[in-house]
Design an enzyme around this catalytic site. Sequence first.
Site, mmCIF file in Angstrom:
data_model
loop_
_atom_site.group_PDB
_atom_site.id
_atom_site.type_symbol
_atom_site.label_atom_id
_atom_site.label_comp_id
_atom_site.label_asym_id
_atom_site.label_seq_id
_atom_site.Cartn_x
_atom_site.Cartn_y
_atom_site.Cartn_z
ATOM 1 C CB THR A 112 1.524 -84.152 -16.605
ATOM 2 O OG1 THR A 112 0.492 -84.223 -17.599
ATOM 3 C CG2 THR A 112 2.826 -83.877 -17.342
ATOM 4 C CE1 TYR A 140 2.279 -79.113 -17.446
ATOM 5 C CE2 TYR A 140 0.975 -80.777 -18.594
ATOM 6 C CZ TYR A 140 1.412 -80.188 -17.418
ATOM 7 O OH TYR A 140 0.987 -80.684 -16.222
#
Length: 330
Positions: A116, A140
Amino acid sequence: MKVLVTGGAGYIGSHVVKALGEKGHEILVYDNLSTGHEWAVLYGRLVKGDLSDKVFFDKVIKEFKPDAVMHFAACIQVEESVKEPLKYYRNNTANTLNLVEVLIENGVNKFIFSSTAAVYGIPDTIPVDEDAPLNPINPYGSSKVAVERMLQDLSQTADFNYISLRYFNVAGADPEGRIGQAYEDSTHLITRALKTAKGEFGKLLIFGTDYSTPDGTCIRDYIHVDDLAIAHILTMDYLLHGSESSRFNCGYGHGYSVKEVVQTAKKVTGINFTTENTGRRPGDPPVLIADSSRLKNELNWKPQYDDLEYIIKTAWEWERKLDHGSIRQG
Ligand code: UDP
């Protein structure tokens, strides 16, 4: 090729399974169906399983004997990760360790990892390239960086090649309307905007209007999910042809602000839904735009859908289909 896809019943995974299936690959999807759906798996065989169950996963790998593994199964909500960090280290980091151990034990050494843009945190340079420092600002992103470091260390000593694909803001849906985003409680901007247009929410909250961007709202690089899916196919071919381990940014190289996305969503839907400016959402970097020249130059990636209106249009058609109840809820 035989490809095992974890999380292949989810939003991005199911679009990659579609692309793999169209190319004639043999596919096994391994998914715990916590957020994915059986109906989303258009090709191949679905096995319901969790990556915390190493014994079962080992059995599946021994039976299927994949040539390559693509790993999508993960938790993906930034705000939730701030509230429940251990859930992210458990599902994203520890479960990937389980998976990779099983792959190594079974001699499977071609691995594609869903990473990501959140690994960069707040980049010093925009657009951000793959050599930028990894400084995540939320759990995250940290849970994904931990995996990237683990893979890098492993590839130094083991016969194991991997590619990390760092996704920017993935949106849109299958243009034929068969699959799309179908989370119970999606927090993504485009989905929220469209659900607001549909009347599911009374208003769309705009998180932060005081960022140092031209209109004060955050800027993101929105990429159509089918262009991302093609990047996975190219990546797999590259790995199977003996490439070194590597990492690639997946985005178009330009961005749109939250307000620009809202304007476009209003135009596409023809609905002037209500918005309300509110405070910043924890963990949001102001601007994230990919330098994706490595993907374009090394893998010859040629995006087809670099058009925000088109991205939102496909997402809107999908949302309306969900509304009409014509999608089986699996
Ligand atoms: N956003 C917003 N309202 C929403 C959802 C998102 O203003 O209901 C903003 C969010 O703060 C961020 C941008 O839209 O600046 C993109 O958020 P999203 O969750 O879609 O993706 P992220 O960049 O967090 O992965």
